[in-house]
Design an enzyme around this catalytic site. Structure first.
Site, PDB file in Angstrom:
ATOM      1  N   HIS A   1       0.810  -1.215   0.000  1.00 19.25           N
ATOM      2  CA  HIS A   1       0.000   0.000   0.000  1.00 19.25           C
ATOM      3  C   HIS A   1       0.848   1.271   0.000  1.00 19.25           C
ATOM      4  O   HIS A   1       0.524   2.221   0.728  1.00 19.25           O
ATOM      5  CB  HIS A   1      -0.926   0.014   1.232  1.00 19.25           C
TER       6      HIS A   1
HETATM    7  C1  FAD Z   1       0.615  -7.503  -4.946  1.00 17.62           C
HETATM    8  C2  FAD Z   1      -0.353  -6.387  -4.638  1.00 17.62           C
HETATM    9  C3  FAD Z   1      -1.590  -6.673  -4.092  1.00 17.62           C
HETATM   10  C4  FAD Z   1      -2.477  -5.647  -3.788  1.00 17.62           C
HETATM   11  N1  FAD Z   1      -3.702  -5.972  -3.275  1.00 17.62           N
HETATM   12  C5  FAD Z   1      -4.588  -4.992  -3.032  1.00 17.62           C
HETATM   13  C6  FAD Z   1      -5.899  -5.304  -2.575  1.00 17.62           C
HETATM   14  O1  FAD Z   1      -6.247  -6.455  -2.389  1.00 17.62           O
HETATM   15  N2  FAD Z   1      -6.753  -4.272  -2.346  1.00 17.62           N
HETATM   16  C7  FAD Z   1      -6.390  -2.966  -2.518  1.00 17.62           C
HETATM   17  O2  FAD Z   1      -7.210  -2.069  -2.279  1.00 17.62           O
HETATM   18  N3  FAD Z   1      -5.163  -2.641  -2.957  1.00 17.62           N
HETATM   19  C8  FAD Z   1      -4.262  -3.623  -3.226  1.00 17.62           C
HETATM   20  N4  FAD Z   1      -3.015  -3.305  -3.680  1.00 17.62           N
HETATM   21  C9  FAD Z   1      -2.674  -1.887  -3.804  1.00 17.62           C
HETATM   22  C10 FAD Z   1      -3.228  -1.269  -5.077  1.00 17.62           C
HETATM   23  O3  FAD Z   1      -2.939  -2.124  -6.173  1.00 17.62           O
HETATM   24  C11 FAD Z   1      -2.567   0.105  -5.263  1.00 17.62           C
HETATM   25  O4  FAD Z   1      -2.871   0.943  -4.159  1.00 17.62           O
HETATM   26  C12 FAD Z   1      -3.067   0.797  -6.543  1.00 17.62           C
HETATM   27  O5  FAD Z   1      -2.898  -0.043  -7.670  1.00 17.62           O
HETATM   28  C13 FAD Z   1      -2.278   2.077  -6.744  1.00 17.62           C
HETATM   29  O6  FAD Z   1      -2.627   2.608  -8.004  1.00 17.62           O
HETATM   30  P1  FAD Z   1      -1.683   3.616  -8.786  1.00 17.62           P
HETATM   31  O7  FAD Z   1      -2.425   4.026 -10.007  1.00 17.62           O
HETATM   32  O8  FAD Z   1      -1.200   4.653  -7.843  1.00 17.62           O
HETATM   33  O9  FAD Z   1      -0.387   2.779  -9.175  1.00 17.62           O
HETATM   34  P2  FAD Z   1      -0.216   1.383 -10.050  1.00 17.62           P
HETATM   35  O10 FAD Z   1      -1.499   0.632  -9.953  1.00 17.62           O
HETATM   36  O11 FAD Z   1       1.029   0.829  -9.511  1.00 17.62           O
HETATM   37  O12 FAD Z   1      -0.076   1.936 -11.511  1.00 17.62           O
HETATM   38  C14 FAD Z   1       1.108   2.520 -11.996  1.00 17.62           C
HETATM   39  C15 FAD Z   1       1.345   2.033 -13.420  1.00 17.62           C
HETATM   40  O13 FAD Z   1       2.365   2.822 -14.032  1.00 17.62           O
HETATM   41  C16 FAD Z   1       3.242   1.966 -14.734  1.00 17.62           C
HETATM   42  N5  FAD Z   1       4.552   2.641 -14.800  1.00 17.62           N
HETATM   43  C17 FAD Z   1       5.363   2.993 -13.774  1.00 17.62           C
HETATM   44  N6  FAD Z   1       6.447   3.648 -14.234  1.00 17.62           N
HETATM   45  C18 FAD Z   1       6.311   3.716 -15.587  1.00 17.62           C
HETATM   46  C19 FAD Z   1       7.128   4.272 -16.635  1.00 17.62           C
HETATM   47  N7  FAD Z   1       8.282   4.910 -16.372  1.00 17.62           N
HETATM   48  N8  FAD Z   1       6.701   4.140 -17.913  1.00 17.62           N
HETATM   49  C20 FAD Z   1       5.519   3.511 -18.192  1.00 17.62           C
HETATM   50  N9  FAD Z   1       4.698   2.978 -17.244  1.00 17.62           N
HETATM   51  C21 FAD Z   1       5.104   3.084 -15.959  1.00 17.62           C
HETATM   52  C22 FAD Z   1       3.265   0.697 -13.910  1.00 17.62           C
HETATM   53  O14 FAD Z   1       3.710  -0.393 -14.684  1.00 17.62           O
HETATM   54  C23 FAD Z   1       1.804   0.587 -13.499  1.00 17.62           C
HETATM   55  O15 FAD Z   1       1.047  -0.066 -14.487  1.00 17.62           O
HETATM   56  C24 FAD Z   1      -2.112  -4.306  -4.019  1.00 17.62           C
HETATM   57  C25 FAD Z   1      -0.865  -4.012  -4.601  1.00 17.62           C
HETATM   58  C26 FAD Z   1      -0.002  -5.048  -4.919  1.00 17.62           C
HETATM   59  C27 FAD Z   1       1.340  -4.713  -5.559  1.00 17.62           C
END
Ligand code: FAD
Length: 329
Positions: free
Chosen positions: A254
């Site tokens: 998280h």
């Molecule tokens: C293993 C795991 C299990 C989880 N389980 C839960 C759960 O059960 N329930 C829950 O509420 N939350 C869960 N989470 C947390 C939740 O997934 C995150 O809080 C949420 O996805 C955050 O979203 P975000 O858009 O900030 O980042 P992300 O979802 O991480 O999205 C960022 C994206 O940007 C891409 N990226 C990064 N840098 C670059 C770059 N330089 N060029 C191109 N692309 C790039 C990445 O590949 C990714 O696709 C879990 C996380 C993980 C890792």
């Protein structure tokens, strides 16, 4: 496709540099209106710093030329840390039994034909909230029950069927960092969650672990729970549980807060998600949260995305919600 850099000209983000694979040919994509960074709480500060936007001293120390000195980028990292109890169980009550080849095959078939059975399970089917700090206005411990042992990376797998009860303290006061290892975009960043640098977090986490243990020792579960394997009944003092947690705790996945919104000098984005000091650039993901929510983070991040979309489209904000009952401290 990897974004390697945000291109900034005369104080304005005009596009991004991309490669189709690490070390591949670089291309510039130009943005007509704005560049929206949503690379997550690890990826967004990394990308900003690779682009020269971040703490100038740190950038220089790894060979990146500062474009805009913004000291808060990569600071304020928060995460939930999971401590777990693993117990051995009687009979056929957990998914560990499916780790045998013939049962795995059957489970796969059952899912393909009937869309049910163990493959359809999230494995963490049960959860709950409770208090570690009795003065907290709303629960500050979250439990997740995994119907198996060794379900998650780094968590012990038992020989016999088991269950894992995770407990995470939800309002940590410790703050960590994301920093660059080098100027090379292909390098992984240096992530230091700095768990338990605030002693309050350690005390509350250990209370959460004790609660998890107490749940597993309840009379109602006695027909199913044979014995506690981890931390193990011989560990009783806070110091022993602390040592156990140092060996055995894990991230709850998280991470948030590394491009925090606000108005002060350490804020990275303003409340309308615009990067402070560079035009035409917003950050829209979990990194903008000033404080970690006392829950899982996916739904709050979706809310950030929805709100971000409204801001970008210039839509009127929704009226403020009116809460009743307890509010988080
Ligand atoms: C293993 C795991 C299990 C989880 N389980 C839960 C759960 O059960 N329930 C829950 O509420 N939350 C869960 N989470 C947390 C939740 O997934 C995150 O809080 C949420 O996805 C955050 O979203 P975000 O858009 O900030 O980042 P992300 O979802 O991480 O999205 C960022 C994206 O940007 C891409 N990226 C990064 N840098 C670059 C770059 N330089 N060029 C191109 N692309 C790039 C990445 O590949 C990714 O696709 C879990 C996380 C993980 C890792």
């Amino acid at each position: 496709m990897l974004v390697t850099r945000i291109v900034v000209e005369k104080g304005r983000a005009i596009g991004v540099e991309i490669v189709d694979r690490p070390g591949g040919e670089k291309k510039i994509l130009r943005a007509e209106r704005e560049v929206i960074v949503s690379s997550g709480a690890i990826g967004s500060p990394k990308l900003l710093m690779q682009s020269g936007i971040g703490p100038a001293d740190h950038l220089k120390s790894v060979g990146v030329t500062p474009v805009h000195d913004l000291p808060g980028v990569g600071s304020n990292m928060q995460d939930h840390l999971d401590l777990f109890v693993i117990a051995e169980c009687t009979g056929d009550h957990t998914y560990d039994n499916y780790a045998k080849l013939h049962r795995t095959a059957w489970a796969g078939l059952q899912y393909l034909l009937l869309k049910k059975g163990p493959v359809a399970s999230s494995l963490f089917e049960t959860g709950g909230f409770w208090y570690a700090d009795p003065t907290a206005a709303s629960p500050d411990i979250q439990f997740h029950l995994g119907l198996g042992s060794g379900i998650e990376a780094g968590v012990e797998k038992l020989k016999n069927p088991g269950v894992t009860l995770n407990s995470a303290f939800l309002r940590p006061r410790s703050r960590g960092t994301v920093r660059l290892k080098s100027a090379d975009p292909a390098d992984h960043p240096l992530i230091d969650p700095n768990y338990w640098s605030d002693p309050y977090d350690r005390a509350m986490s250990i209370r959460g672990l004790r609660l998890a243990r107490e749940i597993m020792r309840q009379k109602a579960l006695a027909p199913y729970v044979l014995r506690e394997v981890l931390p193990g009944p011989s560990l009783a003092s806070d110091d022993e549980l602390f040592d156990y947690a140092c060996r055995s705790s894990k991230t709850d996945h998280h991470p948030v807060g590394t491009c925090r919104m606000g108005h002060d000098d350490m804020a990275v984005v303003t409340p309308d998600l615009r990067l402070r000091g560079v035009e035409g650039l917003r950050v829209c993901d979990a990194s903008v949260m000033p404080r970690i929510p006392s829950s899982n983070t996916n739904a709050p991040t979706i809310m950030v995305g929805e709100k971000g979309a409204d801001l970008i489209l210039g839509r009127e904000p929704l009226p403020p919600a009116v809460f009743s009952g307890n509010r988080a401290a």
